[in-house]
Design a protein around this motif. Sequence first.
Motif, PDB file in Angstrom:
ATOM      1  N   CYS A 162      -4.164   9.708  -7.267  1.00 43.23           N
ATOM      2  CA  CYS A 162      -5.050  10.742  -6.698  1.00 43.23           C
ATOM      3  C   CYS A 162      -6.461  10.658  -7.285  1.00 43.23           C
ATOM      4  N   LEU A 163      -6.573  10.337  -8.563  1.00 45.12           N
ATOM      5  CA  LEU A 163      -7.908  10.335  -9.196  1.00 45.12           C
ATOM      6  C   LEU A 163      -8.688   9.061  -8.937  1.00 45.12           C
ATOM      7  N   THR A 164      -8.012   7.943  -8.777  1.00 44.31           N
ATOM      8  CA  THR A 164      -8.749   6.699  -8.512  1.00 44.31           C
ATOM      9  C   THR A 164      -8.765   6.354  -7.022  1.00 44.31           C
ATOM     10  N   GLY A 165      -7.832   6.901  -6.275  1.00 41.34           N
ATOM     11  CA  GLY A 165      -7.741   6.570  -4.848  1.00 41.34           C
ATOM     12  C   GLY A 165      -7.245   5.154  -4.589  1.00 41.34           C
ATOM     13  N   ARG A 166      -6.732   4.495  -5.635  1.00 42.95           N
ATOM     14  CA  ARG A 166      -6.297   3.101  -5.455  1.00 42.95           C
ATOM     15  C   ARG A 166      -4.995   3.049  -4.643  1.00 42.95           C
ATOM     16  N   MET A 167      -4.704   1.848  -4.149  1.00 41.75           N
ATOM     17  CA  MET A 167      -3.449   1.677  -3.404  1.00 41.75           C
ATOM     18  C   MET A 167      -2.386   1.071  -4.313  1.00 41.75           C
ATOM     19  N   MET A 168      -1.132   1.353  -4.023  1.00 46.38           N
ATOM     20  CA  MET A 168      -0.063   0.628  -4.718  1.00 46.38           C
ATOM     21  C   MET A 168       0.767  -0.143  -3.691  1.00 46.38           C
ATOM     22  N   ASP A 169       1.216  -1.319  -4.096  1.00 49.73           N
ATOM     23  CA  ASP A 169       1.968  -2.145  -3.154  1.00 49.73           C
ATOM     24  C   ASP A 169       3.445  -1.724  -3.147  1.00 49.73           C
ATOM     25  N   ALA A 170       4.210  -2.409  -2.306  1.00 49.68           N
ATOM     26  CA  ALA A 170       5.613  -2.010  -2.112  1.00 49.68           C
ATOM     27  C   ALA A 170       6.417  -2.139  -3.407  1.00 49.68           C
ATOM     28  N   VAL A 171       6.141  -3.189  -4.183  1.00 51.38           N
ATOM     29  CA  VAL A 171       6.923  -3.408  -5.404  1.00 51.38           C
ATOM     30  C   VAL A 171       6.662  -2.279  -6.404  1.00 51.38           C
ATOM     31  N   GLU A 172       5.383  -1.929  -6.573  1.00 57.19           N
ATOM     32  CA  GLU A 172       5.063  -0.832  -7.495  1.00 57.19           C
ATOM     33  C   GLU A 172       5.646   0.484  -6.969  1.00 57.19           C
ATOM     34  N   ALA A 173       5.585   0.668  -5.651  1.00 51.08           N
ATOM     35  CA  ALA A 173       6.112   1.916  -5.068  1.00 51.08           C
ATOM     36  C   ALA A 173       7.620   2.018  -5.276  1.00 51.08           C
ATOM     37  N   GLU A 174       8.309   0.896  -5.166  1.00 57.11           N
ATOM     38  CA  GLU A 174       9.757   0.939  -5.376  1.00 57.11           C
ATOM     39  C   GLU A 174      10.087   1.197  -6.847  1.00 57.11           C
ATOM     40  N   LYS A 175       9.352   0.482  -7.734  1.00 62.52           N
ATOM     41  CA  LYS A 175       9.582   0.701  -9.178  1.00 62.52           C
ATOM     42  C   LYS A 175       9.309   2.140  -9.569  1.00 62.52           C
ATOM     43  N   SER A 176       8.342   2.766  -8.885  1.00 60.46           N
ATOM     44  CA  SER A 176       7.957   4.141  -9.228  1.00 60.46           C
ATOM     45  C   SER A 176       8.917   5.184  -8.672  1.00 60.46           C
ATOM     46  N   GLY A 177       9.781   4.762  -7.757  1.00 56.03           N
ATOM     47  CA  GLY A 177      10.734   5.717  -7.195  1.00 56.03           C
ATOM     48  C   GLY A 177      10.297   6.337  -5.882  1.00 56.03           C
ATOM     49  N   LEU A 178       9.189   5.849  -5.319  1.00 53.35           N
ATOM     50  CA  LEU A 178       8.734   6.404  -4.037  1.00 53.35           C
ATOM     51  C   LEU A 178       9.518   5.821  -2.874  1.00 53.35           C
ATOM     52  N   VAL A 179       9.944   4.587  -3.054  1.00 50.22           N
ATOM     53  CA  VAL A 179      10.518   3.810  -1.961  1.00 50.22           C
ATOM     54  C   VAL A 179      11.977   3.501  -2.278  1.00 50.22           C
ATOM     55  N   ALA A 180      12.839   3.650  -1.275  1.00 56.47           N
ATOM     56  CA  ALA A 180      14.269   3.393  -1.498  1.00 56.47           C
ATOM     57  C   ALA A 180      14.576   1.902  -1.513  1.00 56.47           C
ATOM     58  N   ARG A 181      13.985   1.166  -0.571  1.00 55.77           N
ATOM     59  CA  ARG A 181      14.253  -0.279  -0.475  1.00 55.77           C
ATOM     60  C   ARG A 181      13.010  -0.981   0.058  1.00 55.77           C
ATOM     61  N   ILE A 182      12.883  -2.253  -0.288  1.00 53.36           N
ATOM     62  CA  ILE A 182      11.848  -3.106   0.319  1.00 53.36           C
ATOM     63  C   ILE A 182      12.575  -4.140   1.173  1.00 53.36           C
ATOM     64  N   LEU A 183      12.102  -4.323   2.398  1.00 52.24           N
ATOM     65  CA  LEU A 183      12.707  -5.312   3.294  1.00 52.24           C
ATOM     66  C   LEU A 183      11.643  -6.298   3.767  1.00 52.24           C
ATOM     67  N   PRO A 184      12.056  -7.504   4.188  1.00 56.14           N
ATOM     68  CA  PRO A 184      11.074  -8.478   4.673  1.00 56.14           C
ATOM     69  C   PRO A 184      10.306  -7.950   5.885  1.00 56.14           C
TER      70      PRO A 184
END
Length: 260
Positions: A162-184
């Motif tokens: 929120c403070l930097t406005g940066r993006m996170m990719d799918a791998v970081e999102a999954e590691k962080s717990g936002l994403v349940a699975r990553i698929l091709p």
Amino acid sequence: MSYETLLVEQRGAVTLIQLNRPQALNALSSTVMKELIDAFAKFEADDSQGAAVLTGAGEKAFAAGADIGEMADKPATEFFAQAFFDGWQKGIASVVRKPWIAAVNGFALGGGCELAMMADMIIASEKAKFGQPEIKLGVAPGMGGTQRLTRAIGKAKAMDLCLTGRMMDAVEAEKSGLVARILPAEGFVDAVVAIATEIAGMPRLAALLNKEMVNVAFETTLEQGLLYERRTWGILAATEDKAEGMKAFVEKRPAVWKGK
Ligand code: CO8
């Protein structure tokens, strides 16, 4: 009904809804909100449908946020008077009882990330990117970003995004717990529809109540939540599907669900 900003189709027991403004990276205008409320209401009302998938049309985006063009000249008083963002919560997040999945195929930024977080789970393509860049527009997340993101990934990462406005990719999102699975990326939507089909094939009341029980964890103390779980379990124990599920297991055969 055909929509101006959505494509909706039924694939067996799964409703597939695509945000369809690819030229604007599927930005969430008030028309998108109204049409999504309608599409989700129809999904809820249709007994043949057991789960839904929401994704973005085009190669690049799930949704790149609320429609900035629509908001740019709107006075603050109008946002309030029109209850501009209320429908997302009151028309979608609070009312959809059946399970639905956000299939994030590209950018999920601002309101796009917030909409994805209203889903029961987020499945990301390997090309997905998540972010809350509203600070760069002089504002902040407005449809749940500061609250749902913080609950999903914790203070450290939520503050960072929120403070930097940066993006996170799918791998970081999954590691962080936002994403349940990553698929091709190849065959992504079909693969998510297959997961939704599996969910739609579960005993219906158990699916509704599993969803409700997990969501209660965000609203209560542990003691209250555990009590809620035990009481709700009691409702499921009284269903015909519980009798059938356990009988089928003992008899080593597939269960035949009735949805009651
Ligand atoms: N709103 C309106 N149009 C948009 C949006 C948007 N959020 N995002 C992209 N577009 C449009 C662009 O204006 C462009 O249109 P045109 O071709 O007519 O110029 C087209 O989509 C393609 O975009 P770009 O050329 O910028 O594509 P790039 O690949 O160069 O960049 C980015 C992609 C990085 C995603 C870039 O488009 C971008 O930064 N977009 C804005 C992201 C953003 O700031 N989102 C937050 C919006 S504010 C918000 O969501 C507030 C939430 C509060 C409540 C929400 C209620 C729904």
